[in-house]
Design a protein around this motif. Structure first.
Motif, PDB file in Angstrom:
ATOM      1  N   ARG A  15       0.815  -1.202   0.000  1.00  0.00           N
ATOM      2  CA  ARG A  15       0.000   0.000   0.000  1.00  0.00           C
ATOM      3  C   ARG A  15       0.858   1.265   0.000  1.00  0.00           C
ATOM      4  NH1 ARG A  15      -2.427   3.615   3.511  1.00  0.00           N
ATOM      5  NH2 ARG A  15      -1.230   2.817   5.267  1.00  0.00           N
ATOM      6  N   GLU A  16       1.879   1.301   0.847  1.00  0.00           N
ATOM      7  CA  GLU A  16       2.718   2.497   0.981  1.00  0.00           C
ATOM      8  C   GLU A  16       3.782   2.601  -0.110  1.00  0.00           C
ATOM      9  OE1 GLU A  16       2.764   5.122   2.657  1.00  0.00           O
ATOM     10  OE2 GLU A  16       1.691   4.864   4.530  1.00  0.00           O
ATOM     11  N   LEU A  17       4.318   1.417  -0.548  1.00  0.00           N
ATOM     12  CA  LEU A  17       5.433   1.390  -1.507  1.00  0.00           C
ATOM     13  C   LEU A  17       6.610   2.214  -1.005  1.00  0.00           C
ATOM     14  CD1 LEU A  17       3.430   1.647  -4.855  1.00  0.00           C
ATOM     15  CD2 LEU A  17       4.309  -0.406  -3.727  1.00  0.00           C
ATOM     16  N   HIS A  18       6.859   2.090   0.285  1.00  0.00           N
ATOM     17  CA  HIS A  18       7.961   2.825   0.910  1.00  0.00           C
ATOM     18  C   HIS A  18       8.348   2.075   2.187  1.00  0.00           C
ATOM     19  CE1 HIS A  18      10.173   5.997   2.995  1.00  0.00           C
ATOM     20  NE2 HIS A  18      10.239   6.649   1.839  1.00  0.00           N
ATOM     21  N   PHE A  19       9.600   1.606   2.261  1.00  0.00           N
ATOM     22  CA  PHE A  19      10.029   0.785   3.395  1.00  0.00           C
ATOM     23  C   PHE A  19       9.991   1.561   4.700  1.00  0.00           C
ATOM     24  CE2 PHE A  19      11.424  -1.911   0.003  1.00  0.00           C
ATOM     25  CZ  PHE A  19      11.508  -3.190   0.536  1.00  0.00           C
ATOM     26  N   GLY A  20      10.446   2.824   4.672  1.00  0.00           N
ATOM     27  CA  GLY A  20      10.489   3.607   5.898  1.00  0.00           C
ATOM     28  C   GLY A  20       9.115   3.880   6.472  1.00  0.00           C
ATOM     29  N   ARG A  21       8.167   4.282   5.602  1.00  0.00           N
ATOM     30  CA  ARG A  21       6.822   4.573   6.091  1.00  0.00           C
ATOM     31  C   ARG A  21       6.121   3.302   6.568  1.00  0.00           C
ATOM     32  NH1 ARG A  21       6.514   8.337   1.608  1.00  0.00           N
ATOM     33  NH2 ARG A  21       5.313   6.842   0.382  1.00  0.00           N
ATOM     34  N   THR A  22       6.382   2.187   5.880  1.00  0.00           N
ATOM     35  CA  THR A  22       5.805   0.923   6.318  1.00  0.00           C
ATOM     36  C   THR A  22       6.289   0.577   7.724  1.00  0.00           C
ATOM     37  OG1 THR A  22       5.613   0.088   4.060  1.00  0.00           O
ATOM     38  CG2 THR A  22       5.686  -1.550   5.823  1.00  0.00           C
ATOM     39  N   ALA A  23       7.577   0.722   7.945  1.00  0.00           N
ATOM     40  CA  ALA A  23       8.131   0.438   9.272  1.00  0.00           C
ATOM     41  C   ALA A  23       7.531   1.356  10.328  1.00  0.00           C
ATOM     42  CB  ALA A  23       9.658   0.599   9.228  1.00  0.00           C
ATOM     43  N   GLU A  24       7.382   2.649   9.977  1.00  0.00           N
ATOM     44  CA  GLU A  24       6.812   3.619  10.914  1.00  0.00           C
ATOM     45  C   GLU A  24       5.366   3.270  11.245  1.00  0.00           C
ATOM     46  OE1 GLU A  24       5.504   8.342  10.953  1.00  0.00           O
ATOM     47  OE2 GLU A  24       6.852   7.588   9.391  1.00  0.00           O
ATOM     48  N   ASN A  25       4.575   2.958  10.241  1.00  0.00           N
ATOM     49  CA  ASN A  25       3.157   2.667  10.456  1.00  0.00           C
ATOM     50  C   ASN A  25       2.948   1.428  11.310  1.00  0.00           C
ATOM     51  OD1 ASN A  25       2.637   4.865   8.857  1.00  0.00           O
ATOM     52  ND2 ASN A  25       2.042   3.684   7.055  1.00  0.00           N
ATOM     53  N   LEU A  26       3.811   0.410  11.104  1.00  0.00           N
ATOM     54  CA  LEU A  26       3.655  -0.853  11.837  1.00  0.00           C
ATOM     55  C   LEU A  26       4.515  -0.911  13.098  1.00  0.00           C
ATOM     56  CD1 LEU A  26       3.550  -3.414   8.869  1.00  0.00           C
ATOM     57  CD2 LEU A  26       1.647  -2.382  10.128  1.00  0.00           C
ATOM     58  N   ARG A  27       5.288   0.164  13.312  1.00  0.00           N
ATOM     59  CA  ARG A  27       6.138   0.266  14.507  1.00  0.00           C
ATOM     60  C   ARG A  27       7.141  -0.881  14.594  1.00  0.00           C
ATOM     61  NH1 ARG A  27       1.706   2.426  19.024  1.00  0.00           N
ATOM     62  NH2 ARG A  27       1.021   4.221  17.798  1.00  0.00           N
ATOM     63  N   VAL A  28       7.784  -1.147  13.487  1.00  0.00           N
ATOM     64  CA  VAL A  28       8.883  -2.112  13.427  1.00  0.00           C
ATOM     65  C   VAL A  28      10.060  -1.418  12.755  1.00  0.00           C
ATOM     66  CG1 VAL A  28       7.327  -4.090  13.302  1.00  0.00           C
ATOM     67  CG2 VAL A  28       8.140  -3.055  11.190  1.00  0.00           C
ATOM     68  N   SER A  29      11.198  -2.070  12.707  1.00  0.00           N
ATOM     69  CA  SER A  29      12.365  -1.486  12.058  1.00  0.00           C
ATOM     70  C   SER A  29      12.293  -1.682  10.546  1.00  0.00           C
ATOM     71  CB  SER A  29      13.647  -2.126  12.600  1.00  0.00           C
ATOM     72  OG  SER A  29      13.709  -3.486  12.205  1.00  0.00           O
ATOM     73  N   THR A  30      12.989  -0.802   9.832  1.00  0.00           N
ATOM     74  CA  THR A  30      13.071  -0.949   8.378  1.00  0.00           C
ATOM     75  C   THR A  30      13.740  -2.268   8.015  1.00  0.00           C
ATOM     76  OG1 THR A  30      13.238   1.457   8.160  1.00  0.00           O
ATOM     77  CG2 THR A  30      13.861   0.158   6.248  1.00  0.00           C
ATOM     78  N   ALA A  31      14.705  -2.675   8.818  1.00  0.00           N
ATOM     79  CA  ALA A  31      15.386  -3.952   8.573  1.00  0.00           C
ATOM     80  C   ALA A  31      14.412  -5.120   8.685  1.00  0.00           C
ATOM     81  CB  ALA A  31      16.534  -4.127   9.566  1.00  0.00           C
TER      82      ALA A  31
END
Length: 304
Positions: A15-31
């Motif tokens: 949905r986001e097509l962005h690793f950083g925003r996905t991590a932020e939204n789900l409260r996990v690390s980008t890694a």
């Protein structure tokens, strides 16, 4: 075996097509996001995303998987939520406020998800004026408000994670020279009258329009307004300009108003707000329904 969290990460990244925003939204690390996607791709045997230094896109296989999983995952979430609601006995009435045509439709669709899980709880959706700001929340007239702002410390308000983002456009008269440009910048606002929502608290107003441009030039404020239609009428008459979210170009289209990308303006980051002291099970359940709804859609403002 694919875990629930793996599916959540895949759907959110799709949905986001962005690793950083996905991590932020789900409260996990980008890694964690990157590792999960790599594991899914190894398990399936083909790439699910195309990654370059500039963008992330779903591959055809990834797109099909996203389309297959999203509704099925939503059914699982709804089933679990209904069971939880039955155990907690969520009932009564919840009042949710909004500003903007597309945001209103978004809320009605979230309300449908919420009501399916909590059939004994009614949701009232009410339109607010720009000039209302957060007053309806402060006075207890609504329980939740969808707004493109983050409340400051000491405001007494709590906020959900970002539900969705929209890039800014500048609403200008169709006769304005900007209407013939491909884009404008914040520095261009130094030479314009920028409209101001009537009676809006400073912290809300400054989230929409900074006091100065990036080059330090003062931004002159023009006439004030209360509603979206009042703003459009002022813009169309050439009385000023105003930054608006992307959906305005479609939902607030008028022959006398043009919408031009504002390249360095702040993105509209929509959240649900509520009074911290008035948080209830109903409020938490509605916030969860909104997050679940957006997690299964690449664009929450467009029917798919």
């Amino acid at each position: 075996m694919v875990e629930r969290r793996d599916i959540e990460i895949f759907l959110e990244l799709g949905r986001e097509l962005h690793f950083g925003r996905t991590a932020e939204n789900l409260r996990v690390s980008t890694a964690r996001v990157s590792q999960t996607i790599k594991q899914l791709e190894r398990r399936i045997g083909v790439p699910l995303f195309e990654r370059t230094s500039r963008r992330v896109e779903l591959t055809p296989v990834g797109r099909r998987l996203h389309e297959d999983l999203a509704p099925a995952y939503q059914q699982i979430l709804d089933g679990v939520a209904r069971a939880v609601a039955a155990g907690r006995g969520i009932d009564g009435t919840l009042c949710v406020g909004f500003i903007g045509t597309a945001v209103g439709r978004f809320l009605f669709e979230v309300a449908d998800v919420f009501h399916a899980r909590n059939p004994t709880c009614q949701v009232q959706v009410r339109e607010n004026a720009y000039s209302d700001g957060t007053t309806p929340l402060d006075e207890g007239r609504i329980d939740l408000l969808v707004a493109a702002l983050s409340p400051p410390e000491g405001s007494g308000l709590s906020a959900s994670p970002i539900l969705f983002r929209e890039e800014p456009l500048l609403a200008v008269s169709a006769r304005h020279p900007f209407a013939r440009r491909e884009s404008v910048t914040l520095d261009d606002l130094a030479h314009e009258n920028v409209l101001r929502p009537r009676l809006l608290p400073d912290f809300v107003d400054e989230a929409l329009v900074p006091r100065r441009t990036p080059r330090g030039m003062l931004i002159t404020r023009g006439p004030d307004f209360s509603t979206i239609q009042e703003m459009c009428a002022l813009v169309g008459a050439g009385k000023g300009v105003f930054p608006v979210p992307t959906h305005a170009a479609e939902y607030d289209a008028r022959p006398d108003v043009a919408y031009v990308p504002l390249t360095d303006g702040a993105a509209f980051e929509w959240r649900l707000l509520w009074r911290t002291t008035a948080e209830t099970t109903r409020v938490r359940a509605f916030v969860q329904a909104a997050q679940d709804y957006v997690n299964t859609r690449r664009d929450p403002l467009i029917n798919r």
